[in-house]
Structure formats: C-alpha cells, structure tokens
Design an enzyme around this catalytic site. Sequence first.
Site, PDB file in Angstrom:
ATOM      1  CD  GLU A   1       1.855  -4.003   4.715  1.00 43.91           C
ATOM      2  OE1 GLU A   1       0.853  -3.316   4.494  1.00 43.91           O
ATOM      3  OE2 GLU A   1       2.662  -3.753   5.613  1.00 43.91           O
TER       4      GLU A   1
ATOM      5  NE  ARG B   1     -16.410 -12.556  -4.162  1.00 48.12           N
ATOM      6  CZ  ARG B   1     -17.551 -12.300  -3.551  1.00 48.12           C
ATOM      7  NH1 ARG B   1     -17.562 -11.751  -2.357  1.00 48.12           N
ATOM      8  NH2 ARG B   1     -18.684 -12.598  -4.133  1.00 48.12           N
TER       9      ARG B   1
ATOM     10  CB  THR C   1       7.732  -3.101  14.639  1.00 46.30           C
ATOM     11  OG1 THR C   1       7.101  -3.635  13.464  1.00 46.30           O
ATOM     12  CG2 THR C   1       8.959  -3.923  14.915  1.00 46.30           C
TER      13      THR C   1
ATOM     14  CG  MET D   1      -0.352  -4.498   8.320  1.00 46.86           C
ATOM     15  SD  MET D   1      -0.298  -3.247   9.594  1.00 46.86           S
ATOM     16  CE  MET D   1      -1.363  -1.998   8.866  1.00 46.86           C
ATOM     17  N   GLY D   2       3.127  -6.553   7.042  1.00 47.67           N
ATOM     18  CA  GLY D   2       4.452  -7.152   6.896  1.00 47.67           C
ATOM     19  C   GLY D   2       5.119  -6.513   5.698  1.00 47.67           C
TER      20      GLY D   2
ATOM     21  CG  HIS E   1      -4.396   0.527   9.874  1.00 45.36           C
ATOM     22  ND1 HIS E   1      -4.647   0.730   8.544  1.00 45.36           N
ATOM     23  CD2 HIS E   1      -3.181   1.065  10.123  1.00 45.36           C
ATOM     24  CE1 HIS E   1      -3.639   1.390   7.998  1.00 45.36           C
ATOM     25  NE2 HIS E   1      -2.726   1.603   8.925  1.00 45.36           N
TER      26      HIS E   1
ATOM     27  N   GLY F   1       4.120   3.581  13.580  1.00 43.94           N
ATOM     28  CA  GLY F   1       2.801   2.933  13.600  1.00 43.94           C
ATOM     29  C   GLY F   1       2.484   2.464  15.006  1.00 43.94           C
TER      30      GLY F   1
ATOM     31  CG  ASP G   1       5.794  -5.079  10.191  1.00 43.96           C
ATOM     32  OD1 ASP G   1       4.584  -5.295  10.372  1.00 43.96           O
ATOM     33  OD2 ASP G   1       6.230  -4.271   9.346  1.00 43.96           O
TER      34      ASP G   1
END
Length: 347
Positions: free
Chosen positions: A227, A271, A131, A175-176, A277, A10, A133
């Site tokens: 995520e 919500r 990364t 992300m994660g 990304h 990524g 992450d």
Amino acid sequence: MRVGVLTGGGDCPGLNAVIRAIVRTGAADHGCEFIGFRDGWRGPLEGDTQPLGVSEVRGILPRGGTILGSSRTNPLTESAAREGKTGLERITENLGRLGVDALIAIGGEDTLGVADQLSRAGARVVGVPKTIDNDLNATDYTFGFDTAVNIAMEAIDRLHTTAESHHRALIVEVMGRNAGWIALHAGLAGGANVILIPEHPFDIEEVCEYVRQRFETRYAPIVVVAEGAHPKTIGAPVADSQLDAFGHVRLGGVGQLLAEEIEQRTGKEARCAVLGHIQRGGTPTAFDRVLATRFGIHAIRAVADGAFGTMVALRGTDIVRVPLAEATRELKLVPPERYAEAEVFFG
Ligand code: F6P
C-alpha cells in the site's frame, strides 16, 4: 506485584497469545496479579480497566484480535491533557490510584514510543513489539507478520487460477506502510510476476513490460503491491487526507491506480484485489503463536527482574532485552539486495 497490560495500535494475530503467556507465566512463576487496560493508551489515560486473570485468558491462544481492545489514542497530544495535567501525568496518576506496580505495553513504534516516554517519566514499563509490517529494527521478527504473509500468499495462489482463466492481470494490494516485507515475502511465496514495495519507487512502463512478457506465456500476470509503494513520478504514497492521532495518513489506492494504468498501456484487462484488514484478522499461524508466547514469557520475566525501560526482541532464535528507545529509533526496511533477489522472478 500488580501488573497492567495494554495492546495499542493496529491489531495483529498473536496479541492474545502474548497476553495469555504473560498472565499464565506471571501467575505461576512470579505470583503476579494482572489488570487489563482497555483500548491501548486510552485505558490508562481514562482509568478504564477489565479483569485479567488466568480464567480470562483461557481459550484465547488461537483467537485473532485482542481481548483488551486496541486504539491509536496518543497520550502525548494536547487533546490528552485535562485539568492542567498532561496525558503522561494522567496515566501516572491512574496507575498509582489503581495500585499498578508495572505496565506491559504491547504495540508498534507509536505505542512503544509512548511507553518509552512514560518510562523516562519514571513509570515501570516493559514493551513487547507488535506489527504485521515487521518493520521494527530492534527485533528480527514481530508476531503477526507470518500470519499476514500466509493470508496474502493464499490469496495470490487463488488469484493465479482466476487470472489465468480470464487472461487478465491481477493486482494484489497488501499492507506495508513504510516497509515492503509483506509484499516481498507473500510475492515470493506466491510466485508473483512483479512485486512493488515502498522502498523502491517503480517505473510504470517497466511494470507494464513485465506484464506484457508474462502474457506472452500461457499464464496471467500477478502484481503484488504494498500500500505504501509509489511510482517514481509521484514520489509519495497514494493516500486520503485523513490523519490518525499519531499523524499517519490512511494509505490505499495504489493497486487500483496500477490496474487502470496497466489496462490503458497494455490493452489487457487488469483488476485489483485489496486484501486490507483481512491480513490482520483471524487465527495466528503456529510461528506467530510460538513467537508471541515467548515474547509474553520473557516480558513478565523482565518485569520480575525489574528490567524496566526495556523491550523484548527476537535476535536469531533468542529472546533478548533491548532499550525501549530502540523500538522507535529506526525502521527496518527491505534492503536493496533483498529486493534484487525477487527481481529475478519478475516478468
Ligand atoms: O501498522 C500496521 C498496519 O496494518 C499498516 O500496514 C497499515 O497501514 C495500518 O496498520 C492500517 O491501520 P488501520 O487499522 O488504522 O487502518
């Protein structure tokens, strides 16, 4: 010396800063010339290259993405084999044909895992960890993480005001995959009311209780969820059935699932905003530009010193060399005591 450079996995803000530092330092201090491999391991596997000199790296420091392109091509799979040669053999042959003396691979655990295998097979490889992450155990920080956290923090700041205007809960999915570092840092920096990470499966009723508590003040709740986080009852991250070449499932959907549950259980509107990304795109922060630049300088120095089979890493404020194998040995997860610090601010 002719040095090949590739970026795999990524993409990540700061990749261009690493490439620039490698080329500028290598040309100025070590008399190296460079060749760029396109799209991660696909480049050396297929002999797909592009020119990479000082003029090619001009102006790229603040640019997101990677001028070399990236992919998740895995040379270790059967499909990489062709004409009776394994993927690693094809790469070794192409490196020889192109006169490449050494290769710098910039990537996360998958890309560096291949780099390690290639190095064990005799190629001269140096790794640079990457990364958003921040889950590589061998280095204190990876570049891209700080940028991702700042983007997520800004999103949380913005969501606070709209959530309050409409008296609704807002769930922010960040992300994660295995580690909740982005959620933890962005959540703390953005004053989230609940932070959910993969390392700590959550109890949906407990989350709803925090949401109710927050609604009792005049403010609206913000829930940050990685995520890869999942409820205790499910026991696995929410994902679709697609696998990438390294066998990872595509994650996503936990935020929406949470919003629906919260709405149903609390009776309050909820919500979900998925940052996806957006966290990986655009210009890197100053921290990431500096870290990436230092990684690039030290990676080409490692090549010049003949320190092959190593990866550069940040330890405290120093850049050190560690065995490539360390990049893939263990993931750096959020320890329970770090999560407990954040729990003080829940509700
Ligand atoms: O590994 C970094 C990462 O951004 C993960 O957080 C995320 O799960 C994954 O990449 C997404 O990758 P892709 O670009 O293939 O959607």
